[in-house]
Motif scaffolding. Structure first.
Motif, PDB file in Angstrom:
ATOM      1  N   TRP A 141       0.947  -1.363  -0.015  1.00  0.00           N
ATOM      2  CA  TRP A 141       0.040  -0.007   0.041  1.00  0.00           C
ATOM      3  C   TRP A 141       1.006   1.290  -0.011  1.00  0.00           C
ATOM      4  N   ASP A 144       1.877   2.815  -3.653  1.00  0.00           N
ATOM      5  CA  ASP A 144       0.872   3.506  -4.366  1.00  0.00           C
ATOM      6  C   ASP A 144       0.489   4.909  -3.579  1.00  0.00           C
ATOM      7  N   ASP A 228      -6.736   4.226  -2.410  1.00  0.00           N
ATOM      8  CA  ASP A 228      -6.924   2.942  -2.733  1.00  0.00           C
ATOM      9  C   ASP A 228      -7.983   2.988  -3.878  1.00  0.00           C
ATOM     10  N   HIS A 232      -6.804   0.826  -7.118  1.00  0.00           N
ATOM     11  CA  HIS A 232      -7.604  -0.320  -7.271  1.00  0.00           C
ATOM     12  C   HIS A 232      -8.973  -0.022  -7.835  1.00  0.00           C
ATOM     13  N   SER A 233      -9.009   0.790  -8.844  1.00  0.00           N
ATOM     14  CA  SER A 233     -10.121   1.294  -9.540  1.00  0.00           C
ATOM     15  C   SER A 233     -11.129   0.083  -9.831  1.00  0.00           C
ATOM     16  N   ASP A 234     -10.587  -1.150 -10.286  1.00  0.00           N
ATOM     17  CA  ASP A 234     -11.401  -2.068 -10.661  1.00  0.00           C
ATOM     18  C   ASP A 234     -12.410  -2.619  -9.434  1.00  0.00           C
ATOM     19  N   LEU A 235     -11.869  -2.550  -8.190  1.00  0.00           N
ATOM     20  CA  LEU A 235     -12.543  -2.884  -6.853  1.00  0.00           C
ATOM     21  C   LEU A 235     -13.676  -2.107  -6.588  1.00  0.00           C
ATOM     22  N   TRP A 279      -7.761  -7.145  -0.961  1.00  0.00           N
ATOM     23  CA  TRP A 279      -7.739  -5.769  -0.534  1.00  0.00           C
ATOM     24  C   TRP A 279      -8.149  -5.840   1.150  1.00  0.00           C
TER      25      TRP A 279
END
Length: 500
Positions: A141, A144, A228, A232-235, A279
């Motif tokens: 983490w 990022d 976050d 991790h936009s796909d989450l 995550w």
């Protein structure tokens, strides 16, 4: 002595105090992890309390709300003790006594001093090695987040959704160049987090030695403008252009005719399930390292959450959408078997939410300020509170008990007086907030938490937060001069008398 097992922490009668780090006395503009935090632990031990509950300690946005943060992992730099940095030789007394425009500027200076240190000195070498280990351990983490925060500063504190497209969409070549161009800024962010975690874990070690458990808090959702969501936009449930498609909140109820539109993005649970909730497990692992007990705010959202189309201005036109809370909690428990969780289950709770909480044996919350509606089946009445509960006079979202009592309508005041008469004697004269404190500590709930404002018998001017408002919150701090010997003796006596 260890505080790491569920049996030792949540299965015995205990008392604790609710006080956020920012509310500690301090020579600076907010409380921090310096001497006063250690003094507070000594105070807890002195009165016989064994739990210190705080609000989330992550890095907030400009409004300072601990429930809307820039990262689910990163600690709030405002809580770093400058005196501790002086003791390490990373800052001088003169650095901290001049005109302080920003604590971040001083942390930048501390990093420069750190980077100039000679590795030939044992203490300096030890610190450099510890920093390197921290960066490696937290890389999942921290890498990022440090880039995110550096870019955010580079783009004049604009949210990531307003950055140029290549940065917003995490183009690999563009980010690689940014890492090179912003190398110093990134290093300062990492160093700041290293200092925060080091100071927090030192405090936690001291608390453990004094038999005090640290009780933390996590918002169920994260802010859209956070590392976050950017990383991790796909989450998350976002549109193709990464704008929010649906946002979180709660439907209309007796508190608000239009509900509450919080604005947080919802989770893409299908994507989260595909990688085994990685995550979430990472997030909870960080919290488990920092705290002995963790409260999940808005726990009911793990069973079903209120989804509002992002185009709606209020929460009225939303819908309940199921969430895989059972699978998530099972994965968390498997990965972190010793984690101690508490469910914030206030409000209108369904049978399904209650079943989920009970399946994982999580204590729920009971607020005595909600108890005197006149209904005998009110779940907050002391006789209706089960052992597997955390009972409060009120929380950070409630008024102080003294102010709550002074503002009760005649009906609820009558119910409260009748209750006190029945449990004491005819002609009993109410004494607030002591009566409610006694009620909490005398209850069957294994853990009783009293806000520091109630111990100090403070009025509504000392309230921490008023839900639904965006100004005037999160600023309250106390001073030791407010604590009288009689107040200290009173809380110590009742904790002892009630076997906590």
């Amino acid at each position: 002595m260890t505080l790491q097992t569920q049996a030792s922490l949540l299965n015995q009668r205990q008392a604790g105090v609710l006080l956020h780090i920012s509310s500690l006395p301090s020579a600076f503009y907010t409380g921090d992890l310096g001497v006063e935090s250690y003094r507070f632990i000594d105070f807890l031990r002195e009165i016989g309390a064994s739990v210190w509950q705080t609000l989330p300690i992550n890095m907030p946005h400009a409004d300072n709300s601990p429930y809307q943060c820039l990262s689910a992992h990163a600690g709030n730099p405002d809580f770093i003790s400058l005196e501790s940095l002086q003791a390490q030789g990373l800052l001088t007394k003169e650095d901290c006594t001049g005109l302080i425009t920003s604590k971040l500027d001083l942390l930048d200076k501390a990093y420069l001093n750190f980077s100039k240190q000679s590795d030939s000195l044992p203490e300096d070498k030890k610190l450099h090695l510890a920093f390197a280990r921290f960066c490696k351990k937290q890389a999942s983490w921290l890498d990022d987040f440090s880039l995110f925060l550096s870019l955010r500063h580079h783009f004049n504190e604009a949210g990531w959704s307003h950055w140029p497209e290549l940065y917003k969409n995490r183009d690999k070549k563009t980010l690689k160049q940014a890492q090179e161009q912003l190398a110093h800024e990134i290093a300062v962010v990492k160093f700041t987090q290293f200092i925060f975690f080091s100071q927090w874990l030192a405090l936690k070690k001291y608390a453990t030695e004094k038999n005090i458990a640290l009780f933390g808090d996590i918002p169920i959702f994260v802010a859209y403008d956070s590392a976050d969501v950017w990383a991790h936009s796909d989450l998350f449930k976002l549109n193709a252009d990464k704008t929010v498609s649906v946002v979180a909140g709660v439907p209309p109820d007796y508190f608000s005719e239009t509900g509450q539109r919080w604005g947080n993005p919802h989770y893409n649970w299908d994507a989260m399930q595909r990688d085994g909730f990685g995550w979430w497990i990472s997030r909870m692992a960080t919290q488990s390292e920092l705290f002995d007990i963790v409260r999940i705010d808005h726990f009911r959202g793990l069973e079903a959450a209120w989804e509002i189309p992002a185009t709606e201005e209020t929460a009225i036109n939303g819908e309940w959408v199921l969430a895989p809370g059972d699978g998530l909690l099972a994965a968390i428990k498997q990965a972190l078997p010793e984690i101690n969780l508490v469910a914030e289950d206030l409000g209108i709770i369904t049978v399904e939410v209650e079943a989920l909480r009970k399946k994982y044996h999580l204590p729920g919350m009971k607020i005595l300020q909600f108890a005197f509606s006149g209904a005998s089946d009110n779940p907050y009445l002391p006789e209706n509170i089960s052992e597997n509960s955390v009972v409060y006079t009120g929380t950070h979202d409630n008024d102080t008990t003294l102010s709550w009592y002074n503002n009760l309508d005649d009906y609820q005041r009558g119910n409260l007086h009748a209750y006190l008469t029945a449990t004491h004697a005819e002609g009993y004269v109410p004494n607030m907030p002591s009566d409610l404190i006694d009620m909490a500590l005398e209850s069957k709930a294994r853990l009783a938490i009293i806000p520091m404002q109630d111990i100090l018998q403070l009025n509504g001017q000392h309230r921490m937060n008023t839900p639904g408002t965006v100004t005037g919150n999160w600023h309250w701090r106390f001073g030791w001069q407010q604590l009288t010997s009689a107040q200290k003796e009173s809380i110590r006596t009742v904790i002892s008398r009630t076997g906590r």
